[in-house]
Design a protein around this motif. Structure first.
Motif, PDB file in Angstrom:
ATOM      1  N   PRO A 811      38.094  42.144 -39.287  1.00 62.02           N
ATOM      2  CA  PRO A 811      36.667  41.817 -39.427  1.00 62.02           C
ATOM      3  C   PRO A 811      35.852  41.883 -38.141  1.00 62.02           C
ATOM      4  CG  PRO A 811      37.959  40.376 -40.815  1.00 62.02           C
ATOM      5  CD  PRO A 811      38.946  41.187 -40.018  1.00 62.02           C
ATOM      6  N   HIS A 812      36.364  41.397 -37.023  1.00 60.09           N
ATOM      7  CA  HIS A 812      35.532  41.425 -35.817  1.00 60.09           C
ATOM      8  C   HIS A 812      35.487  42.810 -35.187  1.00 60.09           C
ATOM      9  CE1 HIS A 812      39.580  40.544 -34.152  1.00 60.09           C
ATOM     10  NE2 HIS A 812      39.175  41.287 -33.142  1.00 60.09           N
ATOM     11  N   ARG A 813      36.373  43.700 -35.607  1.00 61.77           N
ATOM     12  CA  ARG A 813      36.360  45.059 -35.065  1.00 61.77           C
ATOM     13  C   ARG A 813      35.656  46.021 -36.017  1.00 61.77           C
ATOM     14  NH1 ARG A 813      36.039  45.803 -30.348  1.00 61.77           N
ATOM     15  NH2 ARG A 813      37.763  44.365 -29.987  1.00 61.77           N
ATOM     16  N   SER A 818      35.090  45.608 -43.429  1.00 64.41           N
ATOM     17  CA  SER A 818      35.682  44.353 -43.916  1.00 64.41           C
ATOM     18  C   SER A 818      34.820  43.744 -45.005  1.00 64.41           C
ATOM     19  CB  SER A 818      35.850  43.373 -42.764  1.00 64.41           C
ATOM     20  OG  SER A 818      36.730  43.874 -41.786  1.00 64.41           O
ATOM     21  N   ALA A 819      33.507  43.769 -44.815  1.00 62.96           N
ATOM     22  CA  ALA A 819      32.594  43.209 -45.808  1.00 62.96           C
ATOM     23  C   ALA A 819      32.744  43.949 -47.142  1.00 62.96           C
ATOM     24  CB  ALA A 819      31.159  43.293 -45.312  1.00 62.96           C
ATOM     25  N   LEU A 861      27.325  51.494 -46.304  1.00 64.16           N
ATOM     26  CA  LEU A 861      27.168  50.947 -44.957  1.00 64.16           C
ATOM     27  C   LEU A 861      28.478  51.037 -44.185  1.00 64.16           C
ATOM     28  CD1 LEU A 861      25.338  49.413 -42.925  1.00 64.16           C
ATOM     29  CD2 LEU A 861      26.132  47.280 -43.981  1.00 64.16           C
ATOM     30  N   ALA A 862      29.590  50.846 -44.871  1.00 67.37           N
ATOM     31  CA  ALA A 862      30.889  50.897 -44.214  1.00 67.37           C
ATOM     32  C   ALA A 862      31.245  52.308 -43.767  1.00 67.37           C
ATOM     33  CB  ALA A 862      31.974  50.368 -45.161  1.00 67.37           C
ATOM     34  N   ILE A 909      30.524  37.358 -46.245  1.00 65.37           N
ATOM     35  CA  ILE A 909      30.122  38.771 -46.222  1.00 65.37           C
ATOM     36  C   ILE A 909      28.774  38.921 -45.526  1.00 65.37           C
ATOM     37  CG2 ILE A 909      29.364  40.682 -47.712  1.00 65.37           C
ATOM     38  CD1 ILE A 909      31.573  39.737 -49.698  1.00 65.37           C
ATOM     39  N   GLU A 910      27.855  38.008 -45.816  1.00 62.26           N
ATOM     40  CA  GLU A 910      26.552  38.024 -45.144  1.00 62.26           C
ATOM     41  C   GLU A 910      26.707  37.856 -43.639  1.00 62.26           C
ATOM     42  OE1 GLU A 910      22.241  35.932 -45.909  1.00 62.26           O
ATOM     43  OE2 GLU A 910      24.025  34.676 -46.082  1.00 62.26           O
TER      44      GLU A 910
END
Length: 925
Positions: A811-813, A818-819, A861-862, A909-910
């Motif tokens: 998630p942080h990368r 991830s969302a 978006l991903a 997710i937001e």
């Protein structure tokens, strides 16, 4: 040979006797680390009260002694470090703990046993607040509450409306003005006997049948007057001596002396090296002394069970005592208790069980979706039977949950019929059955940050790269994707540095950081350099090296002007085990920054984590503060025209400026590190290990204001050390910071709760992980790698171990990917429930249509992020959140926990979208 006359011989004998007495007094002085012990007065042979002395209350001892004499109560004094068993608390009925903030596990257990035999306790101030989490939890049970936070202003004491308190809070009580703190009573056992004349009348005195807790530092001249302190102690002591005989059956009043008796004591010349036998701050494992303080949270923080002994003293760790303490904390509901269950206790029992049902349902639902129902719910492999809690086959989950819900509905009726014993027994049995329903043998986890602190002790024991590879293999098998690799500890880098004076002496002939980077990359894991910021030395590390325990570390030893001091000129605050830098010193800041730059430029680390990014623990109300380094004093005096050593908390304006000044030193350093390191490495992830204390209390105690770092975007990951042995306690620690995320108070920063594995049962660890997965966060951090063994390792392998052919986004990368993945998992659950007629949705077609639109927007978006796709995804999410609440009203009535957890996952997710906007889109622009 010289022959003396009789008179000369007598004179010589007299001189020798005086010399012997002097030396004996001096030896006693050194042994106790307190003032010389004087002969006991006859009146103290029948003492009614045992008073506990500790270096923590030494600065107030003159006032304590004066007030004790004023009460007219016969008393004797016992040093806390002499207490190791129930008998050591003395054979008097009442023990007084004036302002004792650190008790060891053995002492807390001994106190519990002593009280169970009829002993009664009076305590004052933040009793036990700097002890380990298990100790704090036990003391809260014994005292019926705990110290929440100090009050800035002097308040007036007032009697409460508690009817039972009227028996001892009588006309002789002095309701004077006091500088104290707010107590948080236990809803079940604690009674409020006095309140503060402030908004909402917070608790000032909390009692149980066996204890009295004063919400101020009794004996401190700046806290309360002699008349107030004297009256309240007299009333509390008389309370117990007026109790009926049945209230105390096994502790007999005796005439034996205290272990150590002090008369007319004073501490004006207490030695500066006075220390307690437990290091208060450490909340991680013995190998690296990672600190924690569970807020009262904050916490909890979390400290470890064992500590560091003072020089030439022994206080051995007792594993049996620790196990007993942990058991007493976990099993706080006795199955054989006939005690009535109050309405508030009944509500708490129901809520805890209701939440556990929700976690079991959610974990099994996720397992069913991920594993395609390939393995029926209700079976468990024989390998994991012992982990589950017994038996090779568990009850079918649906039937277990149905039975649990039926019992929930029956609790009020059982209580109405006064079947308290039956209610407790069925509650424990139901809880045990539910815990056995967790799917510990199947994949459960979604894409999430799964971090672990890889501590120095584990690295040292690896010995070489081959040994370290085995550690990384275990972590990879367990699905860990982020490693906080301990790189700078007590001023010793674990790698050969060109800037630091010395590589860690425990490392011989290799570069663990270089090996760690290589091994992490091979396993597609991230590695973040974990560094101590302002903690410069470590007593525990010195013991491992076999050097003087007071050695301040190689950097401070070479640069003594860089040190920070407390208000008594001590480098190590009493009861703590580390020397600290002066954060206001420009040379300190430049040096630390140069070390961090060396790490991130010489090694291909993915991130850097700041630890000890704070001042040592302080309590200004107890006369303990820190930050009086040479540079800090000089710069503060230039700004405000006064030496901070000459001000005190009663000077509110100046004291607030002094607190704000120190807090800004930490804040500005975090900003400096963020700006400088991101110039070197734009994609570097910065994180901070922080305490989960309430914001205001944290600023005053350790000057750590991490909300500011988050809102500024200086830190990517905030990792609060929310350590607890019980899931319910873990939830309470995590909730305030979770909602900070929910309402956008942390900006775009991600919040990752910490879980401490030491002494945590395997199923308990999984239960806390499920709490995280049901909250609006995107992962967790485990302390520590050395505790990830045995059954826990196998459970992690099964439930979150990654398929080598599938690499999940971190998630942080990869926040947008991830969302999208996490939302797809959420939709799969809704579809599965709809197909099985287990989801109550208003206008299903409209719901599914909007859900499809959101899924498409997140996927786009991903794949390729830009401002246009970001706006589309954000708009779709906002609209869907509104629709979700309206559509799920009936489902919320049927299953509130599950519905809230889905809403939390939408919030997560937001948060990922908000984080991705900063790190993916803004940075690319």
């Amino acid at each position: 040979m010289i022959v003396l006359g009789k008179n000369k011989t007598n004179k010589l004998k007299l001189k020798i006797s005086k010399l012997f007495i002097f030396k004996l007094t001096f030896i006693t002085f050194n042994f106790l680390n307190i003032i010389p012990v004087l002969a006991a007065e006859n009146s103290q042979l029948n003492a009614k009260l045992t008073v506990i002395y500790n270096p923590e209350n030494s600065t107030q001892w003159t006032g304590i002694s004066k007030r004790l004499e004023s009460t007219g109560i016969n008393y004797c004094i016992v040093p806390l470090d002499e207490v190791r068993s129930p008998a050591d608390w003395g054979n008097r009925k009442v023990v007084f703990l004036p302002n004792i903030e650190t008790l060891s596990p053995s002492q807390a257990i001994a106190l519990e046993e002593w009280m169970s035999k009829g002993g009664r306790v009076i305590a004052s101030g933040p009793v036990g607040s700097l002890s380990s989490p298990g100790v704090r939890q036990l003391l809260r049970t014994l005292f019926g509450g705990y110290w929440g936070f100090g009050l800035n202003d002097i308040q007036e004491l007032q009697a409460s409306k508690d009817r039972l308190s009227q028996d001892w809070v009588n006309k002789n009580i002095v309701f004077g003005k006091v500088r104290g703190g707010v107590l948080v009573p236990d809803e079940v056992t604690g009674r409020i006997s006095a309140v503060w004349n402030a908004k909402d009348n917070p608790a000032a005195i909390v009692t149980t049948d066996r204890s009295v807790l004063f919400g101020w530092r009794w004996g401190g001249d700046t806290a309360a007057s002699l008349d107030v302190d004297t009256a309240w102690l007299q009333a509390a002591v008389n309370r117990y001596y007026k109790l009926p005989p049945s209230a105390s059956t096994k502790v007999e009043e005796g005439s034996s002396k205290c272990q150590k008796t002090l008369a007319n004591t004073s501490v004006n010349n207490t030695p500066k090296n006075t220390q307690t036998n437990v290091v208060r701050e450490t909340n991680k494992t013995p190998n690296n002394n990672k600190t924690a303080f569970s807020a009262p949270a904050a916490m909890p923080l979390t400290s470890k069970i064992t500590g560091v002994n003072p020089p030439n003293r022994t206080f051995p760790r007792s594993d049996e005592a620790i196990d007993k303490l942990e058991q007493s904390v976990r099993e706080d509901i006795s199955p054989n208790s006939q005690k009535p269950i109050s309405s508030s206790e009944a509500i708490a029992l129901q809520q805890e069980l209701r939440n556990l049902i929700g976690r079991v349902e959610n974990s099994n639902l996720a397992a069913s979706i991920i594993n395609g129902n390939s393995q029926p719910i209700g079976k468990v492999s024989s390998q994991l039977a012992s982990v589950q809690g017994g038996g090779g086959v568990r009850q079918p989950s649906n039937q277990s949950i149905q039975n649990a819900r039926q019992f929930l509905n029956n609790i009020p009726e059982l209580i109405k019929q006064k079947k308290y014993n039956q209610a407790r027994q069925q509650w424990l049995a139901t809880r045990s059955i539910l815990l056995n329903q967790f799917p510990l043998d199947r994949k459960v986890a979604q894409p999430e940050i799964r971090a672990v602190w890889l501590d120095r002790g584990t690295i040292v024991r690896a010995r070489n790269e081959a040994g370290l590879a085995q550690v990384f293999d275990r972590l990879a098998q367990a699905g860990i994707n982020t490693v906080f690799f301990e790189t700078l500890n007590a001023s010793y880098p674990i790698y050969p540095s060109k800037i630091a004076p010395q590589q860690n002496p425990l490392i011989r002939g290799w570069d663990p950081l270089a090996s760690g980077v290589k091994l992490a990359k091979q396993r597609k894991m991230e590695i973040h350099a974990w560094v101590w910021a302002f903690a410069a030395g470590n007593i525990r590390h010195n013991e491992l090296l076999g050097i003087n325990t007071n050695y301040p570390g190689p950097v401070l030893a070479a640069n003594p002007d860089w040190a920070g001091y407390d208000n008594r000129g001590q480098l190590i605050p009493p009861g703590q085990g580390k020397q600290f830098f002066d954060p206001a010193n420009p040379q300190v800041r430049e040096y630390l920054l140069s070390i961090y730059k060396e790490i991130v430029t010489k090694y291909d680390v993915d991130g850097l984590q700041l630890d000890y990014i704070r001042y040592p623990f302080q309590d200004s109300n107890a006369g303990r503060s820190f930050g009086y380094g040479k540079a800090a004093r000089s710069r503060f005096q230039q700004l405000y025209g006064v030496d901070p050593m000459k001000i005190n908390p009663s000077q509110q304006d100046l004291w607030q400026k002094w607190t704000q000044y120190r807090t800004e030193q930490v804040d500005s350093f975090v900003t400096l590190v963020s700006q400088e390191l991101r110039q070197q490495r734009p994609n570097l992830t910065l994180s901070a290990a922080v305490f989960p204390l309430p914001e205001r209390d944290r600023i005053h105690k350790i000057q750590q204001h991490w909300e500011v770092w988050a809102r500024r975007g200086d830190i990517d990951l905030i990792v609060p050390m929310t350590y607890a042995l019980e899931t319910t306690r873990f939830e309470k620690l995590a909730q305030p910071w979770i909602y900070s995320t929910q309402f956008g108070q942390l900006g775009s920063t991600l919040l990752i709760p910490g879980i401490r594995l030491l002494n945590l049962p395997t199923v308990g660890a999984f239960d806390q992980l499920q709490v995280v997965r049901d909250l609006p966060v995107t992962g967790y951090a485990l302390f520590a790698a050395e505790n990830l063994t045995g059954d826990l390792q196998r459970v992690f392998n099964n439930t979150q171990g990654q398929n080598p052919t599938e690499v999940e986004p971190i998630p942080h990368r990869q926040p947008f990917a991830s969302a999208a993945t996490r939302y797809s998992a959420l939709r799969a659950e809704w579809k599965w429930l709809q197909e099985n007629n287990n989801l109550q949705i208003t206008s299903p077609s409209n719901f599914n249509e909007q859900a499809d639109i959101l899924e498409a927007a997140l996927n786009q978006l991903a794949v390729a992020s830009n401002n246009s796709k970001l706006a589309t995804a954000r708009g779709a999410l906002n609209r869907f959140k509104v629709l979700f609440k309206a559509s799920m009203r009936q489902q919320y009535i049927d299953n509130s926990y599950q519905t809230r957890s889905w809403e939390n996952r939408l919030i997560a997710i937001e948060q990922l979208i908000r984080y991705g906007e900063r790190v993916e889109i803004s940075n690319s622009n």
